[in-house]
Design a protein around this motif. Sequence first.
Motif, PDB file in Angstrom:
ATOM      1  N   VAL A  84      44.609  16.119  56.024  1.00 53.13           N
ATOM      2  CA  VAL A  84      43.308  15.848  55.232  1.00 53.13           C
ATOM      3  C   VAL A  84      42.246  15.479  56.171  1.00 53.13           C
ATOM      4  O   VAL A  84      42.398  14.288  57.148  1.00 53.13           O
ATOM      5  CB  VAL A  84      43.638  14.870  54.102  1.00 53.13           C
ATOM      6  CG1 VAL A  84      42.150  14.513  53.680  1.00 53.13           C
ATOM      7  CG2 VAL A  84      44.302  15.392  53.032  1.00 53.13           C
ATOM      8  N   LEU A  85      41.277  16.269  56.368  1.00 55.29           N
ATOM      9  CA  LEU A  85      40.007  15.735  57.312  1.00 55.29           C
ATOM     10  C   LEU A  85      38.921  15.133  56.481  1.00 55.29           C
ATOM     11  O   LEU A  85      38.471  14.060  56.830  1.00 55.29           O
ATOM     12  CB  LEU A  85      39.661  16.913  57.986  1.00 55.29           C
ATOM     13  CG  LEU A  85      40.685  17.624  59.056  1.00 55.29           C
ATOM     14  CD1 LEU A  85      40.002  18.813  59.727  1.00 55.29           C
ATOM     15  CD2 LEU A  85      41.128  16.885  59.979  1.00 55.29           C
ATOM     16  N   ALA A  86      38.421  15.892  55.304  1.00 58.89           N
ATOM     17  CA  ALA A  86      37.652  15.367  54.537  1.00 58.89           C
ATOM     18  C   ALA A  86      38.134  15.191  53.099  1.00 58.89           C
ATOM     19  O   ALA A  86      38.505  16.385  52.666  1.00 58.89           O
ATOM     20  CB  ALA A  86      36.276  16.330  54.406  1.00 58.89           C
ATOM     21  N   ARG A  87      38.323  14.113  52.314  1.00 58.50           N
ATOM     22  CA  ARG A  87      39.093  13.877  51.491  1.00 58.50           C
ATOM     23  C   ARG A  87      38.539  14.708  50.229  1.00 58.50           C
ATOM     24  O   ARG A  87      39.511  15.476  49.336  1.00 58.50           O
ATOM     25  CB  ARG A  87      38.920  12.640  51.012  1.00 58.50           C
ATOM     26  CG  ARG A  87      39.866  11.915  49.666  1.00 58.50           C
ATOM     27  CD  ARG A  87      40.166  10.388  49.776  1.00 58.50           C
ATOM     28  NE  ARG A  87      38.487   9.997  49.504  1.00 58.50           N
ATOM     29  CZ  ARG A  87      38.040   9.139  50.334  1.00 58.50           C
ATOM     30  NH1 ARG A  87      38.579   8.906  51.465  1.00 58.50           N
ATOM     31  NH2 ARG A  87      36.776   8.556  50.114  1.00 58.50           N
ATOM     32  N   HIS A  88      37.192  14.962  49.996  1.00 58.93           N
ATOM     33  CA  HIS A  88      36.897  15.415  48.854  1.00 58.93           C
ATOM     34  C   HIS A  88      37.050  17.170  48.900  1.00 58.93           C
ATOM     35  O   HIS A  88      36.733  18.168  48.147  1.00 58.93           O
ATOM     36  CB  HIS A  88      35.545  15.144  48.484  1.00 58.93           C
ATOM     37  CG  HIS A  88      35.374  13.730  48.220  1.00 58.93           C
ATOM     38  ND1 HIS A  88      35.404  13.283  46.582  1.00 58.93           N
ATOM     39  CD2 HIS A  88      35.318  12.561  48.822  1.00 58.93           C
ATOM     40  CE1 HIS A  88      35.468  12.029  46.719  1.00 58.93           C
ATOM     41  NE2 HIS A  88      35.220  11.793  47.769  1.00 58.93           N
ATOM     42  N   LEU A  89      37.207  17.424  50.080  1.00 62.63           N
ATOM     43  CA  LEU A  89      37.281  18.866  50.332  1.00 62.63           C
ATOM     44  C   LEU A  89      38.732  19.419  50.574  1.00 62.63           C
ATOM     45  O   LEU A  89      39.220  20.530  50.151  1.00 62.63           O
ATOM     46  CB  LEU A  89      36.406  18.990  51.700  1.00 62.63           C
ATOM     47  CG  LEU A  89      35.175  19.109  51.611  1.00 62.63           C
ATOM     48  CD1 LEU A  89      34.320  19.285  53.098  1.00 62.63           C
ATOM     49  CD2 LEU A  89      34.242  19.826  50.505  1.00 62.63           C
ATOM     50  N   ASP A  90      39.718  18.593  51.021  1.00 59.16           N
ATOM     51  CA  ASP A  90      40.948  18.965  51.546  1.00 59.16           C
ATOM     52  C   ASP A  90      42.041  18.495  50.515  1.00 59.16           C
ATOM     53  O   ASP A  90      43.041  18.912  50.663  1.00 59.16           O
ATOM     54  CB  ASP A  90      41.131  18.572  53.014  1.00 59.16           C
ATOM     55  CG  ASP A  90      40.389  19.022  53.892  1.00 59.16           C
ATOM     56  OD1 ASP A  90      39.988  20.218  53.890  1.00 59.16           O
ATOM     57  OD2 ASP A  90      40.044  18.480  54.899  1.00 59.16           O
ATOM     58  N   ALA A  91      41.622  17.439  49.946  1.00 60.53           N
ATOM     59  CA  ALA A  91      42.663  16.749  49.063  1.00 60.53           C
ATOM     60  C   ALA A  91      42.476  17.070  47.472  1.00 60.53           C
ATOM     61  O   ALA A  91      41.423  17.525  46.984  1.00 60.53           O
ATOM     62  CB  ALA A  91      42.695  15.348  49.148  1.00 60.53           C
ATOM     63  N   VAL A  92      43.562  16.920  46.739  1.00 58.02           N
ATOM     64  CA  VAL A  92      43.324  17.301  45.259  1.00 58.02           C
ATOM     65  C   VAL A  92      43.907  16.217  44.611  1.00 58.02           C
ATOM     66  O   VAL A  92      44.806  15.472  45.043  1.00 58.02           O
ATOM     67  CB  VAL A  92      44.231  18.511  44.673  1.00 58.02           C
ATOM     68  CG1 VAL A  92      43.521  19.663  45.639  1.00 58.02           C
ATOM     69  CG2 VAL A  92      45.634  18.356  45.136  1.00 58.02           C
ATOM     70  N   PRO A  93      43.695  15.778  43.362  1.00 61.76           N
ATOM     71  CA  PRO A  93      44.175  14.626  42.467  1.00 61.76           C
ATOM     72  C   PRO A  93      45.658  15.206  41.813  1.00 61.76           C
ATOM     73  O   PRO A  93      45.593  16.416  42.221  1.00 61.76           O
ATOM     74  CB  PRO A  93      43.110  14.670  41.261  1.00 61.76           C
ATOM     75  CG  PRO A  93      42.466  15.973  41.030  1.00 61.76           C
ATOM     76  CD  PRO A  93      42.396  16.278  42.571  1.00 61.76           C
ATOM     77  N   GLY A  94      46.357  14.150  41.767  1.00 63.59           N
ATOM     78  CA  GLY A  94      47.618  14.422  40.885  1.00 63.59           C
ATOM     79  C   GLY A  94      47.474  15.469  39.673  1.00 63.59           C
ATOM     80  O   GLY A  94      46.533  15.291  39.162  1.00 63.59           O
TER      81      GLY A  94
END
Length: 569
Positions: free
Chosen positions: A457-467
Amino acid sequence: MNRYHFKQLVLLFRGTLISGLLFSVTFAEPIVVKSVRGAAQIQKANSQSNRWRALQKGTPIKPGDTVRTGNNARLELKLDDGSRVVMGSRSRVTVAESAPSRIFSLAVGRVKAFIKKLQPQSKFEIRTPLAAAAVRGTVFEMGYDEKESSGFLEVSRGVVALTQGDQGLDVRAGERMGFAKDIPLGNTPSRSSRGSGTSSRAEERQSLRREVGLGMTKEMVMAAAADEIRRAEYQEGKTITDVNGNRVRLEEYIIRRPTDEIARGKEDQAFKLVVLNERANRFDYFYYLGIFNQELDDDLSIALNDVRGKLNLKPTYYLESYEMGQSNTIDNIRDVSEGGHLVKVVYDGTTYTLSSEDDPSVTRTVAADEVLQSDTGVYHKVYDPVGDRFTTITDAQFQAGGGQAAVYDGRNDTFRPLGAGDTYWRTAYNEYSHKLWGPGYDIVKQSYQPGSGVSTVLARHLDAVPGPTDATFFAVSETPAGDNLLHNRLTIFYSDEKETVETVNTYILSDEGTLASQDAFAGLTTGTGFKNELLKWNYQQIIEASEFEGRKIDLVVEPKILIKSGLIP
């Protein structure tokens, strides 16, 4: 107040609460390896050669499989309902059943279980050759010494049924019960924070947990803090009046080598900040436990100074993980981030190029400003690479300099926006969870994990997803006392079944309880000047949530310990 410093304080206490996402994780396999530190091996049930193989993250553990850990090792297993089992060093466990019931056989060593509420048809047990512990949603630790034919059960939260042969008894939160061969259950040395009527006060004190953690009474916290504070490298304390006019006694300390479970095996890389608040009618406390990427220097402030990242100088230290707990001894908030790594941010004046220090081939380019046209006007979606968040502001706010990322330039002891040619390093995490638990509730409110195909994950809102089970939410930020007074209210609305809400009021206030104004920090452009002014003030955060049923967590901190330790550079 300088936005950078306000964030320093806010982020330290709320972690990634403000901008976090939401999740909890499910797995196709009932039990998988969540993390491995040190040497850990598995012997598969269907192995013809009984060969031991090295364990890796993600390995499924099936019924009949046996896992073991070596010296200074730690193995964490994750169950598909979100429960966890953590094995300490030199431990050996066989999975007897994995679904719907979870039954583990502990041959030697110790395990700690974090159990969520079970379904009616399932059960959770840890069995040793002598005794078994069965639970329905709690946190407990169990150990067994095969040479001594004895063991123990220590309960952190809830009630655990301990059985030995045809004997049984309940072990409650704060209690530790021993068991041994040929000794009736209940006759072996036991310890209770509530007093047994037979043990001395000295024995009772020894029985209390040695670490300040969640799920503890005031007496347990005070006893654990008394032990920890003897090792404090930084310590502060004073009495002030809070924003509601109540007198509050503050005790704060920072230690290295915390003995909490999460730091086990990496004690030399860990530190812990603890804050205790005592008022006439309530007790609140907070802790932040961080684990760095390498062993700490003799001067602890060197690592702590790197926590918030570096401008044009790659930091030596970064956090691999942290755990933050906040409690009023009834309601508890636990934030955990794992998979910490350095992200290099290069700014060319219009875009940020983010890359992983561990794997430079992992990169992402993010526009510093995206212009948005709407019927109501022109807006700007601005990326803040320091806080790793996007903010949408009006064109007027943008033209006035709004949305610019402010950083501390240590070489010149000043604060300034990022400029073209600057490079900034910060820590990002691959996983995060924000959990509330207390009487009648135990829920992950926010969380995130890497999205499909994302390794880092580099940018949380672009690379991560909620559970997959997380509710969506939106947050509203306000300044109830006016723009000039340093009081911020953040309200988070969750679209869950009960439409729950969390509210976080943040204040900067004097020892007499008076709110600070923006004017107090006007014109302060150097770190030295800012810190001198900040020493006149305190930080208060009041957290309310629908689950708290009218209760609140109310914490006050004086920033001196953060400045002296280097957490505020």
